[in-house]
Every structure is written in structure tokens, then in C-alpha cells.
Design a protein around this motif. Structure first.
Motif, PDB file in Angstrom:
ATOM      1  N   LEU A 135      60.374  16.453  -3.281  1.00 61.58           N
ATOM      2  CA  LEU A 135      59.213  15.818  -3.911  1.00 61.58           C
ATOM      3  C   LEU A 135      59.200  14.341  -3.532  1.00 61.58           C
ATOM      4  O   LEU A 135      60.186  13.626  -3.767  1.00 61.58           O
ATOM      5  CB  LEU A 135      59.290  15.981  -5.426  1.00 61.58           C
ATOM      6  N   ALA A 136      58.099  13.897  -2.936  1.00 58.52           N
ATOM      7  CA  ALA A 136      58.007  12.527  -2.427  1.00 58.52           C
ATOM      8  C   ALA A 136      56.969  11.751  -3.224  1.00 58.52           C
ATOM      9  O   ALA A 136      55.830  12.191  -3.378  1.00 58.52           O
ATOM     10  CB  ALA A 136      57.634  12.547  -0.944  1.00 58.52           C
ATOM     11  N   LEU A 137      57.400  10.593  -3.745  1.00 64.17           N
ATOM     12  CA  LEU A 137      56.528   9.741  -4.558  1.00 64.17           C
ATOM     13  C   LEU A 137      56.911   8.295  -4.260  1.00 64.17           C
ATOM     14  O   LEU A 137      58.087   8.011  -4.026  1.00 64.17           O
ATOM     15  CB  LEU A 137      56.780  10.062  -6.041  1.00 64.17           C
ATOM     16  N   ASP A 141      55.857   4.363  -8.557  1.00 64.72           N
ATOM     17  CA  ASP A 141      55.404   5.474  -9.407  1.00 64.72           C
ATOM     18  C   ASP A 141      56.604   6.258  -9.942  1.00 64.72           C
ATOM     19  O   ASP A 141      56.634   6.669 -11.105  1.00 64.72           O
ATOM     20  CB  ASP A 141      54.493   6.416  -8.614  1.00 64.72           C
ATOM     21  N   ALA A 142      57.608   6.487  -9.080  1.00 70.37           N
ATOM     22  CA  ALA A 142      58.795   7.244  -9.513  1.00 70.37           C
ATOM     23  C   ALA A 142      59.544   6.464 -10.595  1.00 70.37           C
ATOM     24  O   ALA A 142      59.971   7.030 -11.608  1.00 70.37           O
ATOM     25  CB  ALA A 142      59.713   7.519  -8.323  1.00 70.37           C
ATOM     26  N   ALA A 143      59.690   5.144 -10.397  1.00 70.17           N
ATOM     27  CA  ALA A 143      60.408   4.328 -11.386  1.00 70.17           C
ATOM     28  C   ALA A 143      59.660   4.338 -12.717  1.00 70.17           C
ATOM     29  O   ALA A 143      60.275   4.401 -13.788  1.00 70.17           O
ATOM     30  CB  ALA A 143      60.589   2.901 -10.869  1.00 70.17           C
ATOM     31  N   ALA A 144      58.319   4.305 -12.662  1.00 70.23           N
ATOM     32  CA  ALA A 144      57.529   4.317 -13.907  1.00 70.23           C
ATOM     33  C   ALA A 144      57.732   5.645 -14.637  1.00 70.23           C
ATOM     34  O   ALA A 144      57.929   5.666 -15.863  1.00 70.23           O
ATOM     35  CB  ALA A 144      56.053   4.085 -13.590  1.00 70.23           C
ATOM     36  N   ARG A 167      67.367   3.821  -0.375  1.00 71.93           N
ATOM     37  CA  ARG A 167      68.126   4.511   0.687  1.00 71.93           C
ATOM     38  C   ARG A 167      68.161   6.021   0.430  1.00 71.93           C
ATOM     39  O   ARG A 167      68.096   6.824   1.369  1.00 71.93           O
ATOM     40  CB  ARG A 167      69.556   3.945   0.781  1.00 71.93           C
ATOM     41  N   VAL A 168      68.249   6.404  -0.826  1.00 77.19           N
ATOM     42  CA  VAL A 168      68.217   7.838  -1.178  1.00 77.19           C
ATOM     43  C   VAL A 168      66.890   8.455  -0.711  1.00 77.19           C
ATOM     44  O   VAL A 168      66.873   9.512  -0.056  1.00 77.19           O
ATOM     45  CB  VAL A 168      68.394   8.023  -2.705  1.00 77.19           C
ATOM     46  N   ALA A 169      65.788   7.789  -1.034  1.00 79.87           N
ATOM     47  CA  ALA A 169      64.461   8.339  -0.677  1.00 79.87           C
ATOM     48  C   ALA A 169      64.316   8.434   0.842  1.00 79.87           C
ATOM     49  O   ALA A 169      63.785   9.426   1.370  1.00 79.87           O
ATOM     50  CB  ALA A 169      63.359   7.465  -1.277  1.00 79.87           C
ATOM     51  N   ALA A 170      64.813   7.423   1.567  1.00 81.85           N
ATOM     52  CA  ALA A 170      64.718   7.446   3.036  1.00 81.85           C
ATOM     53  C   ALA A 170      65.543   8.601   3.597  1.00 81.85           C
ATOM     54  O   ALA A 170      65.137   9.273   4.561  1.00 81.85           O
ATOM     55  CB  ALA A 170      65.200   6.112   3.609  1.00 81.85           C
ATOM     56  N   ALA A 188      54.285  14.385  -4.395  1.00 80.94           N
ATOM     57  CA  ALA A 188      54.503  14.574  -5.838  1.00 80.94           C
ATOM     58  C   ALA A 188      53.511  13.779  -6.685  1.00 80.94           C
ATOM     59  O   ALA A 188      53.662  13.696  -7.900  1.00 80.94           O
ATOM     60  CB  ALA A 188      55.928  14.172  -6.198  1.00 80.94           C
ATOM     61  N   SER A 189      52.489  13.183  -6.044  1.00 79.13           N
ATOM     62  CA  SER A 189      51.504  12.431  -6.832  1.00 79.13           C
ATOM     63  C   SER A 189      50.476  13.391  -7.424  1.00 79.13           C
ATOM     64  O   SER A 189      50.387  14.549  -7.018  1.00 79.13           O
ATOM     65  CB  SER A 189      50.817  11.391  -5.947  1.00 79.13           C
TER      66      SER A 189
END
Ligand SMILES: Nc1ncnc2c1ncn2[C@@H]1O[C@H](COP(=O)(O)OP(=O)(O)O)[C@@H](O)[C@H]1O
Ligand SMILES: Cc1cn([C@H]2C[C@H](O)[C@@H](COP(=O)(O)OP(=O)(O)O)O2)c(=O)[nH]c1=O
Length: 208
Positions: A135-137, A141-144, A167-170, A188-189
Motif C-alpha cells: 500500500l503506497a501513500l 497522509d500516512a503520518a496523519a 527509507r522504508v517507503a523507498a 492507498a489514497s
């Protein structure tokens, strides 16, 4: 009909747990027998290791000890929960799996991908999901979403600095580029139902 092992991956707050439940329900509505499980955890031994990993001081474990504990939890989860379920003809939906160790400990934590894959070979015979849905966001938005859920009290790993999570998301995006048959990036939006539809589309070739 072949039972399948599906993992859901991504950073903190992108909606994995929400979507794991929704996906399990959608597959059950199609008549499939589904087991919903998670990592770290998913078996009594692995749930005990989960508490060691997620509670306590930020520096409780060295990076290598942390990687070994995740691998040990996964070995128990695969042997006691995942493999028996698939052998019994059940679809398994797992909220996080090996790719979380590759992203968090391997890439962002500095242990390296080869070492994480080596631990997985020893612990779990290299067992891979049939499909991994990332899931990519966007970071903000993910932090919120994560802040709204955790009310400012993340766990030991979720609370790491923003650079770690970037770095995790990358790393998750890299895995999707490197293994396009197994790993699919899913937007994931949008609202929960839209995301579930995208996940089902990314599984279409595996579904009965
Ligand atoms: N599509 C969505 N839109 C808005 N909020 C969402 C959506 N999906 C999940 N959430 C909310 O965001 C927070 C994090 O979701 P969660 O499923 O726990 O994420 P993760 O398991 O990836 O950390 C929860 O409060 C959840 O209700
Ligand atoms: C499975 C796994 C999780 N983790 C981390 C990611 C999360 O910060 C934490 C699991 O917490 P959890 O509450 O299950 O996930 P989330 O915060 O996404 O809802 O453990 C790793 O670092 N390596 C791993 O192999």
C-alpha cells in the motif's frame, strides 16, 4: 482451487490492517476459506516475541538482535500457522511479512538485504507469499493516519525518525520494481472501499 498466501505491506498508517480485514471479508464473500493473520505475531510463540520487539526502550535491541527476533517470530508463524493453513486449503492474508524485515531492518536499519534473506532461509526455508500487495501513500497522509490512530504514542519502531520511515517507503517501492510478478504497488489514497477494489484488481489473476 489452489489456496494462496497473500501479504499486505507498507509503512506506518497506510491502512494495511484496515485493508487486511476488508480483503479477508471480500474473499469470504466469494466463498473462500480465509485466515487473517499478522506479523510480528500470528502464533503463540510469535505473539510473545512481538511484545519483546514492540515494547520498551527505543534502544532495547541492537539492529542485528532485532532482525534475529523478527526472523525467529516469522519461523514460528510460518511453521505453526501459515503453512498448516495453506496445506488445509485456506487462503492466508498476512498483515506484514518478510518484506517488512527487508525494508525496516535490511534497508532502513542497515542490516542489508542479503543478510535478511539469509535469516529467512534459515528460519522459514525462504517461504515467500504468492502475492505481496504494497500500500503506497504519501508520507504526510500516512503520518496523519498513523497519528490519528496512535494519538501521538507510536510503538518502539513506529516512533523512529521520519528519515527512517522515508527509507522504508523507498525500499518497498524498490521491491515492487525488482519482483514485479510477486510484489505489486497499490495506491492507498481515497476511501477504504476504493482501496479494497484496487487490491482485488491486483489479485485478479489468482482469484477463482
Ligand atoms: N482509506 C482510508 N482513508 C482514511 N483513513 C483510513 C483509511 N484506511 C484506514 N484509515 C485509518 O487510518 C488509520 C491507520 O489505519 P491502519 O489500517 O491501522 O494502518 P496500518 O495497519 O497500515 O498501520 C486508522 O485510524 C484507520 O481507521
Ligand atoms: C513484521 C515486521 C514489522 N516491523 C515493524 C513495523 C511496525 O513498526 C511494527 C509492527 O507494528 P504493527 O502495529 O503491527 O504495524 P503498523 O504500525 O503498521 O500497524 O513492527 C519491522 O520492523 N520488521 C518486521 O519484519
Amino acid at each position: 482451487m489452489t489456496a494462496r498466501f497473500i501479504s499486505l505491506e507498507g509503512g506506518e498508517g497506510v491502512g494495511k490492517s484496515t485493508q487486511a480485514r476488508r480483503l479477508a471479508d471480500a474473499l469470504r464473500a466469494r466463498g473462500l476459506d480465509v485466515l487473517l493473520t499478522r506479523e510480528p505475531g500470528g502464533s503463540p510463540g510469535a505473539e510473545a516475541i512481538r511484545r519483546l520487539l514492540l515494547e520498551g526502550d527505543a534502544n532495547r535491541w541492537s539492529p542485528s538482535a532485532e532482525a534475529l527476533l523478527f526472523a525467529a517470530a516469522r519461523a514460528d508463524h510460518v511453521a505453526k500457522t501459515i503453512d498448516p493453513a495453506v496445506a488445509a486449503g485456506r487462503w492466508v492474508i498476512c498483515d506484514r511479512f518478510l518484506d517488512s524485515s527487508r525494508a525496516y531492518q535490511g534497508a532502513a536499519g542497515g542490516i542489508g538485504d542479503a543478510a535478511i534473506l539469509g535469516l529467512h532461509q534459515v528460519g522459514s526455508g525462504g517461504r515467500l507469499p504468492d502475492r505481496t500487495l504494497v500500500l503506497a501513500l504519501g508520507d504526510a497522509d500516512a503520518a496523519a493516519r498513523a497519528d490519528a490512530r496512535d494519538a501521538g504514542c507510536p510503538d518502539r519502531i513506529g516512533g523512529r525518525e521520519q528519515g527512517f520511515h522515508t527509507r522504508v517507503a523507498a525500499a518497498f517501492r524498490d521491491f515492487a520494481r525488482q519482483e514485479p510478478d510477486r510484489v505489486r504497488l497499490v495506491d492507498a489514497s481515497g476511501d477504504e472501499a476504493q482501496v479494497t477494489d484496487r487490491l482485488l484488481a491486483a489479485l485478479a489473476d489468482l482469484l477463482p
